[in-house]
Design an enzyme around this catalytic site. Structure first.
Site, PDB file in Angstrom:
ATOM      1  N   GLY A 274      25.594  63.791  22.435  1.00 59.71           N
ATOM      2  CA  GLY A 274      25.101  63.614  21.074  1.00 59.71           C
ATOM      3  C   GLY A 274      25.441  64.746  20.124  1.00 59.71           C
TER       4      GLY A 274
ATOM      5  CD  GLU B  67      30.493  61.668  27.161  1.00 62.10           C
ATOM      6  OE1 GLU B  67      30.253  62.864  27.012  1.00 62.10           O
ATOM      7  OE2 GLU B  67      29.703  60.772  26.821  1.00 62.10           O
TER       8      GLU B  67
ATOM      9  CD  GLU C  38      32.388  57.609  25.414  1.00 58.54           C
ATOM     10  OE1 GLU C  38      31.751  56.706  24.853  1.00 58.54           O
ATOM     11  OE2 GLU C  38      32.115  58.823  25.262  1.00 58.54           O
TER      12      GLU C  38
ATOM     13  CG  HIS D  97      35.735  57.200  20.900  1.00 61.38           C
ATOM     14  ND1 HIS D  97      34.791  58.089  21.359  1.00 61.38           N
ATOM     15  CD2 HIS D  97      35.604  56.109  21.688  1.00 61.38           C
ATOM     16  CE1 HIS D  97      34.125  57.554  22.364  1.00 61.38           C
ATOM     17  NE2 HIS D  97      34.596  56.337  22.580  1.00 61.38           N
TER      18      HIS D  97
ATOM     19  CE  LYS E 266      29.454  65.599  27.827  1.00 66.04           C
ATOM     20  NZ  LYS E 266      29.588  65.653  26.382  1.00 66.04           N
TER      21      LYS E 266
ATOM     22  NE  ARG F 290      25.053  55.062  28.424  1.00 68.29           N
ATOM     23  CZ  ARG F 290      25.701  54.769  27.313  1.00 68.29           C
ATOM     24  NH1 ARG F 290      25.917  53.512  26.978  1.00 68.29           N
ATOM     25  NH2 ARG F 290      26.172  55.710  26.518  1.00 68.29           N
TER      26      ARG F 290
ATOM     27  CE  LYS G 264      31.283  55.373  21.290  1.00 70.26           C
ATOM     28  NZ  LYS G 264      31.108  54.950  22.687  1.00 70.26           N
TER      29      LYS G 264
ATOM     30  CG  ASN H 213      29.280  56.794  28.323  1.00 65.44           C
ATOM     31  OD1 ASN H 213      28.763  57.903  28.392  1.00 65.44           O
ATOM     32  ND2 ASN H 213      29.923  56.389  27.261  1.00 65.44           N
TER      33      ASN H 213
ATOM     34  CG  LEU I   9      42.467  66.693  20.752  1.00 64.25           C
ATOM     35  CD1 LEU I   9      42.263  65.424  21.558  1.00 64.25           C
ATOM     36  CD2 LEU I   9      43.914  67.126  20.823  1.00 64.25           C
TER      37      LEU I   9
END
Lengths: 70, 442
Positions: free
Chosen positions: B163, B286, B274, B207, B116, B290, B236, B288, B202
């Site tokens: 996670g 971050e 994201e 999101h 990250k 994929r 989610k 993703n 925050l």
């Protein structure tokens, strides 16, 4: 609950319950892993553990006996 | 073009990939565990290989067994889906070493975005706004100066995290050192890396994530955003596109920055950036590297098959889309149907005794369920994705309300009733919900 039972939080920590141990209502006895979540199985009443039937990392199902109280 | 693809996954996403392959005339190899012998993705594949016993660790995460399966079936590419090995740098690297194409970015790009801190650095270099943070946490004076600048609360996060593991929110300065230490211990345990960093926390953000698609020739397009603020414990639950709170100017300007950032390190494949979004400001979290679960809502409003596009660019083709050609039309919502109790959230594997899925205009279901299927207890509880498409958001919500009423799954508990409550709540209907929405159900 259907899943895999674990007797300790992770392999390096001591088990939640031992034979002869006095447990209070609400104490965690075993963990059951189902669908990637760990569910705490708590004592429904206080008492002394007579026998631990379930084995570590054993698959369990509805109605299976896990722990027997005196 | 590829002749045969191995799908290193299970459930609805294995089926989703298999369907794209079939339409493209590509043969498929399914892998499965002993618990998944009667799974739908195995039944529909051209070939299947059992790669191990039920536990994910010995099957869907078993790299040597999967590579062996790929070698003996002579595939020319492997699609990792999402979850499991999809963001495992070593897996991608081993596949590259075997001269098989990993359908996704290059292994080093997975590594860059997987850390990250390095991901944030690349974004900052390209002008993508990030959450104000501090990587140097050994100097207390620097931490004090940082907190004076951004104000409490702050959050401690694991560099290799995900996670929600290794995270601590700090509300009082006195809690700081204790929280750093416990985050380090948890991070070491979960990710074998105790590097942690501090970020501004925050309170009530949304999101919002940006979908990108890039080929290996440096072409990058943005396919709009998704609002994924309905989430419980970082999982989610409902996603929608477009987001009702974004203006078109905001959409275009964040899109330009994302394109630039992704181009800067030669990324290829589909990917998602994201963000948290609060008071009209984006904060990168971050990337993703994929395909995502919720890619479906983007497909509905752009009319683009993201899995086919992913396979095309992986085979080296030039992107057949330009940014000008991509328009966002209508509205789409996805509800993730989980086999869990709608109030206690206790997982509920077992036999599906009756199954009836909704239909009609604007309804899509991505699921590997069928009547008589036994949902195993070894894997994720998500059993179906219900997606609706409407001309307007209102129309889309009406279709979702109707489809949830029609959906019948008997034999296991599902969260369908929970979805009904959310979809019909004033806050959801207004569109102005944030990531704390689900806390009311705990």
């Amino acid at each position: 609950m259907v899943g895999v039972a674990y007797l300790s939080a992770d392999p390096s920590t001591p088990p939640f319950s031992k034979v002869g141990q006095h447990v209070k209502q609400g104490d965690v006895l075993v963990l059951i892993e189902a669908m990637k979540t760990f569910n705490e199985i708590k004592a429904t009443k206080s008492g002394i553990i007579k026998k631990i039937v379930v084995l570590n990392s054993q698959p369990v199902e509805y109605g299976d006996q896990l722990i027997i109280f005196e | 073009m590829f002749k045969k693809i191995l799908i290193a996954n299970r459930g609805e996403i294995a089926l989703r990939i298999l369907r794209a392959c079939r339409e493209m005339g590509i043969k498929t190899v399914a892998i499965h565990s002993e618990a998944d012998e009667s799974a739908m993705h195995v039944k529909l594949a051209d070939e299947s290989v059992c790669v191990g016993p039920a536990s994910a660790q010995s099957s869907y995460l078993n790299i040597p067994a999967i590579i062996t399966a790929a070698t003996i079936t002579d595939v020319d590419a492997i699609h990792p889906g999402y979850g499991f090995l999809s963001e495992n740098q070593r897996f991608a690297e081993i596949i590259e070493e075997h001269k098989i194409k990993f359908i996704g970015p290059k292994s080093e790009q997975i590594g860059m975005m997987g850390n990250k801190i390095s991901a944030k650095k690349i974004m900052e270099e390209n002008g993508v706004p990030t959450v104000p943070g501090l990587n140097e946490i050994n100097d207390l004076a620097k931490i004090k100066e940082f907190i004076n600048r951004v104000n409490l609360p702050v959050i401690i996060k694991a560099a290799s995290g995900g996670g929600g593991k290794g995270m601590r929110v700090v509300n009082e300065f006195a809690e700081l050192q204790k929280s750093i230490n416990s985050a380090k211990i948890e991070s070491k345990k979960s990710f074998n890396d105790d590097t942690v960093y501090i970020e501004k926390f925050l309170k009530n953000p949304k999101h919002i994530e940006i979908q990108i698609l890039a080929d290996s020739h440096g072409n990058v397009v943005i396919l709009g955003e998704r609002d994924c603020s309905i989430q419980r414990k970082h999982q989610k639950l409902i996603e929608e596109s477009p987001s009702i709170v974004l203006t078109n100017e905001e959409r275009v300007s964040i899109g330009i920055l994302c394109r630039k950032a992704v181009k800067s390190f030669g990324y290829e494949g589909v990917g998602t950036l994201e963000f948290l979004y609060e008071n009209k400001k984006f904060y990168f979290m971050e990337m993703n590297t994929r395909l995502q679960v919720e890619h479906t809502v983007t497909e509905m409003i752009t009319g683009t098959d993201l899995v086919k596009q992913q396979i095309l660019v992986a085979s080296g083709e030039i992107l057949n889309l330009t940014q000008e050609k991509i328009t966002l039309k209508g509205h789409s919502i996805e509800c993730r149907i989980n086999a869990e109790h709608p109030e206690t959230f206790i997982p509920s594997p077992g036999l599906v005794t009756q199954y009836h899925q909704p239909g009609g205009l604007g309804i899509r279901i991505d699921s590997a369920l069928y009547q008589g299927y036994r949902i195993p207890s070894h894997y994720d509880s998500m059993i179906a994705k219900l997606i609706t498409y409407g001309e307007s958001r209102e129309d889309c919500i009406q279709k979702m309300t109707r489809a949830l009423e029609e959906y019948i799954i008997i034999g296991v508990d599902t969260n369908i009733q929970l979805h009904q409550k959310i979809i019909q709540s004033d806050e959801f209907i207004s569109g102005h919900y944030n990531i704390n929405y689900m806390s009311r159900f705990d």
